[in-house]
Design an enzyme around this catalytic site. Structure first.
Site, PDB file in Angstrom:
ATOM      1  CB  ILE A 158       3.070  22.933 -40.246  1.00 33.83           C
ATOM      2  CG1 ILE A 158       2.982  22.968 -38.707  1.00 33.83           C
ATOM      3  CG2 ILE A 158       2.346  21.724 -40.786  1.00 33.83           C
ATOM      4  CD1 ILE A 158       1.590  23.147 -38.152  1.00 33.83           C
ATOM      5  CG  ASP A 177       5.390  32.004 -46.346  1.00 34.46           C
ATOM      6  OD1 ASP A 177       5.088  31.074 -45.579  1.00 34.46           O
ATOM      7  OD2 ASP A 177       5.522  33.185 -45.962  1.00 34.46           O
ATOM      8  CG  ASP A 270      -6.774  17.514 -38.638  1.00 33.19           C
ATOM      9  OD1 ASP A 270      -7.384  16.516 -38.178  1.00 33.19           O
ATOM     10  OD2 ASP A 270      -5.981  18.189 -37.952  1.00 33.19           O
ATOM     11  CD  GLU A 275     -12.137  22.245 -35.928  1.00 37.33           C
ATOM     12  OE1 GLU A 275     -11.688  22.514 -37.045  1.00 37.33           O
ATOM     13  OE2 GLU A 275     -11.432  22.087 -34.930  1.00 37.33           O
ATOM     14  CG  HIS A 293      -8.418  20.534 -35.038  1.00 42.00           C
ATOM     15  ND1 HIS A 293      -8.930  21.800 -35.035  1.00 42.00           N
ATOM     16  CD2 HIS A 293      -7.060  20.690 -35.019  1.00 42.00           C
ATOM     17  CE1 HIS A 293      -7.945  22.677 -35.002  1.00 42.00           C
ATOM     18  NE2 HIS A 293      -6.790  22.016 -35.000  1.00 42.00           N
ATOM     19  CB  ILE A 294      -6.314  14.136 -34.738  1.00 42.74           C
ATOM     20  CG1 ILE A 294      -6.465  13.694 -36.203  1.00 42.74           C
ATOM     21  CG2 ILE A 294      -7.579  13.837 -33.943  1.00 42.74           C
ATOM     22  CD1 ILE A 294      -6.448  12.198 -36.402  1.00 42.74           C
ATOM     23  N   GLY A 295      -4.271  16.943 -35.848  1.00 41.09           N
ATOM     24  CA  GLY A 295      -2.932  17.163 -36.405  1.00 41.09           C
ATOM     25  C   GLY A 295      -1.814  17.000 -35.384  1.00 41.09           C
ATOM     26  CB  ALA A 296      -0.895  18.875 -32.465  1.00 40.50           C
TER      27      ALA A 296
END
Ligand code: NAD
Length: 318
Positions: A158, A177, A270, A275, A293-296
């Site tokens: 991502i 990273d 998100d 949660e 939480h609608i990323g996907a």
């Protein structure tokens, strides 16, 4: 014939692919406490879930017909993965399918933040007719993303999809990273042209100091927050931040303080620490652009997730 229960739903593309190979697919939503009975009565071999259904040790023990558990999505926090594997059950997920959709949501939050859409959408229904000119003035000092620096923490699938969008918009990209020091990124355009970028990883401190915006894409962490007081303190004054990875990666108390003191200009969230009941202080905060939480959650990602589950299931069980 293998029997599949897709308990949290699956795309039609996934159902079609499975049925074509002779799998019987049930898309009934069985309540958690009824699941054991249902699986045993129907001789279910494949249990496909998203994040809602819990697949824990007692369920695995009680359902000897299960041969495969599939999670549509990335995180497998709702499945006792190691235990299932120790019982000889295949456990799969669909890590590749949602990257583009999450990256696009990151930009929805970033663009919202720099043009105050999250605020304007709250104010316009109430005052859009009576105070149009005042609102126009309040939201007049927007900024462009082009030419700015996006810092990306966590440069996996991502993170890299987000970088591709940023580069496409003319932004500079820094990344940090643990596992990548240098990454070759290829941008493919609709007409077959392509441009390649060689990006070098930055130290966390450098990324925090130099970024105008930060987007974080790391998995759930064992060692607490990745971004808290110290990190916000090192960021550029007026920077913006987006979290579409996991709740608990960002310290929400430190975040609201950084927003209240104008250290940060805005945040896009998100995902949330508490949660599915995010803190009221976060929900009501005028400087936070919110999504549940609608990323996907796009048609395309769901199609790809269903197909990715079907393809792996067929390969493992046929
Ligand atoms: P990935 O495994 O491809 O990449 C994660 C990267 O983060 C890896 O390269 C890893 O080395 C790096 N990393 C881990 N800890 C780090 C740290 N402390 N500092 C710096 N780098 C670190 O994962 P992905 O598919 O890109 O997913 C990223 C996140 O997005 C996950 O948390 C996933 O659960 C989440 N996600 C959210 C949604 C949504 O709906 N919002 C959808 C899908 C995935």
């Amino acid at each position: 014939m293998h029997k599949v229960l897709a308990n949290d739903g699956i795309s039609q593309a996934g159902i079609d692919a499975l049925e074509k190979e002779g799998f019987e697919v049930k898309i009934t939503r069985v309540a958690q406490e009824q699941l054991e009975n249902y699986i045993n009565q129907n001789g279910i071999n494949v249990l496909l879930v998203r994040s809602a259904t819990q697949v824990r040790k007692p369920l695995i023990d009680a359902c000897p017909t299960l041969q495969l558990i599939g999670r549509g999505g990335v995180g497998m926090d709702n499945i006792d993965v190691d235990y299932a594997k120790s019982k000889g059950i295949h456990v799969i997920n669909t890590p590749a399918s949602s990257s583009q959709s999450v990256a696009e949501l990151v930009f929805a939050h970033l663009l919202s933040g720099v043009r105050f859409l999250h605020k304007a959408n709250r104010d316009m229904p109430l005052e859009g007719d009576s105070s149009f000119k005042q609102l126009k003035k309040s939201y007049a000092k927007g900024t462009e993303l082009k030419g700015k620096t996006l810092g990306i923490i966590g440069f996996g699938r991502i993170g890299q999809a987000t970088a591709q969008m940023a580069l496409g918009m003319g932004m500079r990209v820094l990344f940090h990273d643990h596992h990548h020091e240098e990454v070759d990124l290829k941008l493919d355009f609709y007409d077959g042209q392509a441009v390649s970028f060689k990006l070098k990883g930055a130290k966390m401190e450098e990324l925090l100091k130099e970024s105008d915006f930060i987007s974080i894409h790391v998995p759930a962490q064992k060692n607490g927050y990745v971004l808290g007081h110290t990190e916000f303190g090192m960021m550029k004054p007026g920077a913006g931040i987006v979290n579409a990875s996991r709740g608990g990666i960002i310290d929400e108390v430190a975040l609201t303080e950084a927003l209240d003191t104008d250290k940060l200009a805005f945040a896009g969230l998100d995902v949330f620490e508490s949660e599915p009941k995010p803190e009221i202080k976060i929900l009501m905060h005028p400087k936070i652009s919110l999504s549940p939480h609608i990323g996907a959650s796009t048609q395309e990602a769901q199609d790809k997730i269903g197909l990715e589950l079907a393809t792996q299931t067929i390969a493992l069980l046929k």
